[in-house]
Design a protein around this motif. Structure first.
Motif, PDB file in Angstrom:
ATOM      1  N   ASP A  68       9.221  88.494 -28.041  1.00 16.52           N
ATOM      2  CA  ASP A  68       9.901  87.215 -27.876  1.00 16.52           C
ATOM      3  C   ASP A  68       9.859  86.426 -29.177  1.00 16.52           C
ATOM      4  OD1 ASP A  68      10.546  87.717 -25.256  1.00 16.52           O
ATOM      5  OD2 ASP A  68       8.943  86.503 -24.399  1.00 16.52           O
ATOM      6  N   SER A 167      12.356  73.125 -28.088  1.00 17.21           N
ATOM      7  CA  SER A 167      11.778  74.212 -27.301  1.00 17.21           C
ATOM      8  C   SER A 167      12.652  75.458 -27.396  1.00 17.21           C
ATOM      9  CB  SER A 167      11.610  73.790 -25.836  1.00 17.21           C
ATOM     10  OG  SER A 167      12.869  73.536 -25.253  1.00 17.21           O
ATOM     11  N   GLU A 169      13.569  79.150 -25.641  1.00 17.41           N
ATOM     12  CA  GLU A 169      13.522  79.945 -24.412  1.00 17.41           C
ATOM     13  C   GLU A 169      14.134  81.312 -24.695  1.00 17.41           C
ATOM     14  OE1 GLU A 169      15.309  79.713 -19.869  1.00 17.41           O
ATOM     15  OE2 GLU A 169      15.547  78.007 -21.207  1.00 17.41           O
ATOM     16  N   GLN A 171      15.723  84.809 -23.442  1.00 18.38           N
ATOM     17  CA  GLN A 171      16.498  85.257 -22.287  1.00 18.38           C
ATOM     18  C   GLN A 171      17.198  86.564 -22.614  1.00 18.38           C
ATOM     19  OE1 GLN A 171      19.258  82.123 -21.332  1.00 18.38           O
ATOM     20  NE2 GLN A 171      17.661  80.689 -20.739  1.00 18.38           N
TER      21      GLN A 171
END
Length: 191
Positions: A68, A167, A169, A171
């Motif tokens: 990630d 932030s 994220e 996906q």
């Protein structure tokens, strides 16, 4: 009153006896694991279970190796090494259309986004990428497969989305390529 209670009790007992008798007859029709069936008639295969051939270009170990993206690692853009995955059906044509669409998301370019879509109605898919304050980093692929029935190519793309608050994220989305009426591959759906 006593006669009514006895009548109801009698009906309940008779019902219970009938149910248990029916259950016994069903048990005699089933086979245990050690018994052989006496009827040797074969059943025709279901037409709904058409076997499909799937060719995959990403091994499970490659999926597990994808890391990630953190806020410190984030860079806006498309950073996928497409050559690493190039194969029989994942060729320059498909790669070009995929890269073009991913770049359109990064650039927030609606016209470029539509260039390789098979249907105009798919512009509604773009709604997930229209917040101009969000930034996207496309960094790897986790699925590349071709399915024969229905004929389509599926490409799973890993990305990080950085919101206006900073932030990040991580996906994934899947691109579905199919052939249009002219027999050319295009993006049919993005999910």
């Amino acid at each position: 009153m006593k006669n009514l209670s006895r009548g109801i009790l009698s009906l309940c007992l008779i019902g219970a006896l009938l149910l248990s008798a029916c259950g016994k007859s069903d048990d005699t029709d089933t086979l245990s694991n050690s018994e052989e069936p006496t009827n040797t008639t074969s059943l025709a295969p279901s037409t709904n279970n058409t076997p499909t051939d799937t060719e995959s270009l990403i091994e499970p170990a490659e999926k597990e190796a994808i890391k990630d993206i953190t806020a410190a690692d984030f860079k806006k853009g498309v950073f996928i090494n497409f050559d690493k995955y190039k194969g029989s059906f994942f060729d320059d044509n498909i790669i070009s259309k995929l890269r073009n669409n991913l770049e359109s998301v990064v650039e927030n370019n609606k016209d470029k986004f539509k260039e390789n879509l098979n249907k105009e109605s798919l512009e509604s898919i773009r709604e997930g990428y229209t917040n101009e304050s969000d930034q996207f980093m496309f960094y790897d692929l986790d699925l590349i497969e071709k399915v024969d029935q229905p004929e389509q190519i599926r490409v799973g793309v890993r990305f990080a989305k950085k919101s206006s608050d900073g932030s990040v994220e991580n996906q994934g989305i899947t691109y579905f390529f199919t052939k249009n009426e002219a027999g050319e591959w295009g993006i049919e759906n993005i999910d």
